[in-house]
Design a protein around this motif. Sequence first.
Motif, mmCIF file in Angstrom:
data_model
loop_
_atom_site.group_PDB
_atom_site.id
_atom_site.type_symbol
_atom_site.label_atom_id
_atom_site.label_comp_id
_atom_site.label_asym_id
_atom_site.label_seq_id
_atom_site.Cartn_x
_atom_site.Cartn_y
_atom_site.Cartn_z
ATOM 1 N N THR A 205 0.814 -1.223 0.000
ATOM 2 C CA THR A 205 0.000 0.000 0.000
ATOM 3 C C THR A 205 0.843 1.266 0.000
ATOM 4 O O THR A 205 0.315 2.361 -0.175
ATOM 5 N N GLN A 206 2.142 1.127 0.198
ATOM 6 C CA GLN A 206 3.026 2.293 0.184
ATOM 7 C C GLN A 206 4.261 2.000 -0.659
ATOM 8 O O GLN A 206 4.778 0.887 -0.642
ATOM 9 N N VAL A 207 4.709 2.995 -1.389
ATOM 10 C CA VAL A 207 5.951 2.878 -2.156
ATOM 11 C C VAL A 207 6.813 4.112 -1.874
ATOM 12 O O VAL A 207 6.316 5.242 -1.874
ATOM 13 N N LYS A 208 8.078 3.849 -1.600
ATOM 14 C CA LYS A 208 9.032 4.924 -1.356
ATOM 15 C C LYS A 208 9.956 5.026 -2.565
ATOM 16 O O LYS A 208 10.615 4.042 -2.928
ATOM 17 N N ILE A 209 9.984 6.195 -3.153
ATOM 18 C CA ILE A 209 10.707 6.421 -4.401
ATOM 19 C C ILE A 209 11.812 7.454 -4.178
ATOM 20 O O ILE A 209 11.599 8.454 -3.491
ATOM 21 N N PHE A 210 12.968 7.190 -4.790
ATOM 22 C CA PHE A 210 14.038 8.186 -4.800
ATOM 23 C C PHE A 210 14.385 8.520 -6.238
ATOM 24 O O PHE A 210 14.614 7.631 -7.057
ATOM 25 N N LYS B 275 5.814 8.077 -0.898
ATOM 26 C CA LYS B 275 6.814 8.981 -0.339
ATOM 27 C C LYS B 275 7.879 9.160 -1.414
ATOM 28 O O LYS B 275 8.522 8.189 -1.814
ATOM 29 N N TYR B 276 8.013 10.367 -1.888
ATOM 30 C CA TYR B 276 8.855 10.647 -3.051
ATOM 31 C C TYR B 276 9.991 11.572 -2.637
ATOM 32 O O TYR B 276 9.781 12.731 -2.279
ATOM 33 N N TRP C 24 12.304 23.086 0.159
ATOM 34 C CA TRP C 24 13.339 22.058 0.086
ATOM 35 C C TRP C 24 13.671 21.541 1.475
ATOM 36 O O TRP C 24 13.515 22.233 2.469
ATOM 37 N N ASN C 25 14.102 20.277 1.488
ATOM 38 C CA ASN C 25 14.594 19.629 2.716
ATOM 39 C C ASN C 25 13.523 19.506 3.797
ATOM 40 O O ASN C 25 13.840 19.485 4.983
ATOM 41 N N GLN C 26 12.274 19.405 3.363
ATOM 42 C CA GLN C 26 11.193 19.092 4.290
ATOM 43 C C GLN C 26 10.060 18.418 3.534
ATOM 44 O O GLN C 26 9.941 18.555 2.322
ATOM 45 N N ASP D 10 -2.215 12.093 -1.831
ATOM 46 C CA ASP D 10 -1.571 10.882 -1.299
ATOM 47 C C ASP D 10 -0.077 10.857 -1.580
ATOM 48 O O ASP D 10 0.579 9.840 -1.401
ATOM 49 N N PHE D 11 0.450 11.974 -2.005
ATOM 50 C CA PHE D 11 1.833 12.085 -2.466
ATOM 51 C C PHE D 11 2.604 12.940 -1.471
ATOM 52 O O PHE D 11 2.318 14.121 -1.289
ATOM 53 N N LEU D 12 3.585 12.331 -0.815
ATOM 54 C CA LEU D 12 4.411 13.047 0.143
ATOM 55 C C LEU D 12 5.762 13.326 -0.500
ATOM 56 O O LEU D 12 6.533 12.405 -0.762
#
Length: 228
Positions: free
Chosen positions: A59-64, A89-90, A128-130, A136-138
């Motif tokens: 249910t969650q994906v963390k992307i870099f 979480k992007y 930036w940096n926060q 639904d996009f962090l």
Amino acid sequence: MNQQVVDLEIIKTKDNSDSLFSNFYRAAYHSHHGAIQESLHVFIKQGFLNWIKCNPTETQVKIFELGFGTGLNAYLTLLANKDDKRSIKYYAAEKHPIPLDLAKKLNYHSFLENWNQEEFIKLHTSHWNQEVKINDFLLHKLQGDIEQINFTDKFNLVYYDAFSPQIQPLLWQNAIISKVTENMLPGAILVTYCCQGHFRRNLEDLHLKVSKVPGPPGKREMVIALKE
């Protein structure tokens, strides 16, 4: 002001979508064959949607993303998730944010359904940096050299979208690649338009399973790397 930031101009790519050209680096931010086509194929189809297919119950994906640039990859990911409603979480690292006035002039809204210009501009005006929440996009943008950034999270998916190895060779060397891959979770995927042999061998040396798949228009192959 930094020359690398301000010395930019908007250019048209072959699918008529805009990109930026850096006169400092003498390089475009996207393929000249099509900015939107490239981003959709490499980062959404082979990246985001491929990861979802492999992880249907997550249910969650963390992307870099290495190289926030115009924000196109980030916003296409946000759009691709509108029906799916996963929590994203992007994280994106960018040394030289583009000027807001250029971001406002980019013509991506002309080519994509469900485009929300206000959301797109919020990607660029977010601090930036926060962390900044957009539905639904962090979003968490990290400004600075990737060498100096300290990761506080691990990722399911990596968009490796720096300038080419000919333009920014350091970003395609083992030191930087290992810093990124060390912060990939088991089962994580890295996608990039680049298919350079030296880069692929670096990924394999870091114990990733590397595959070549068809690339976007104008490019025969691209790379997907799996952290097993």
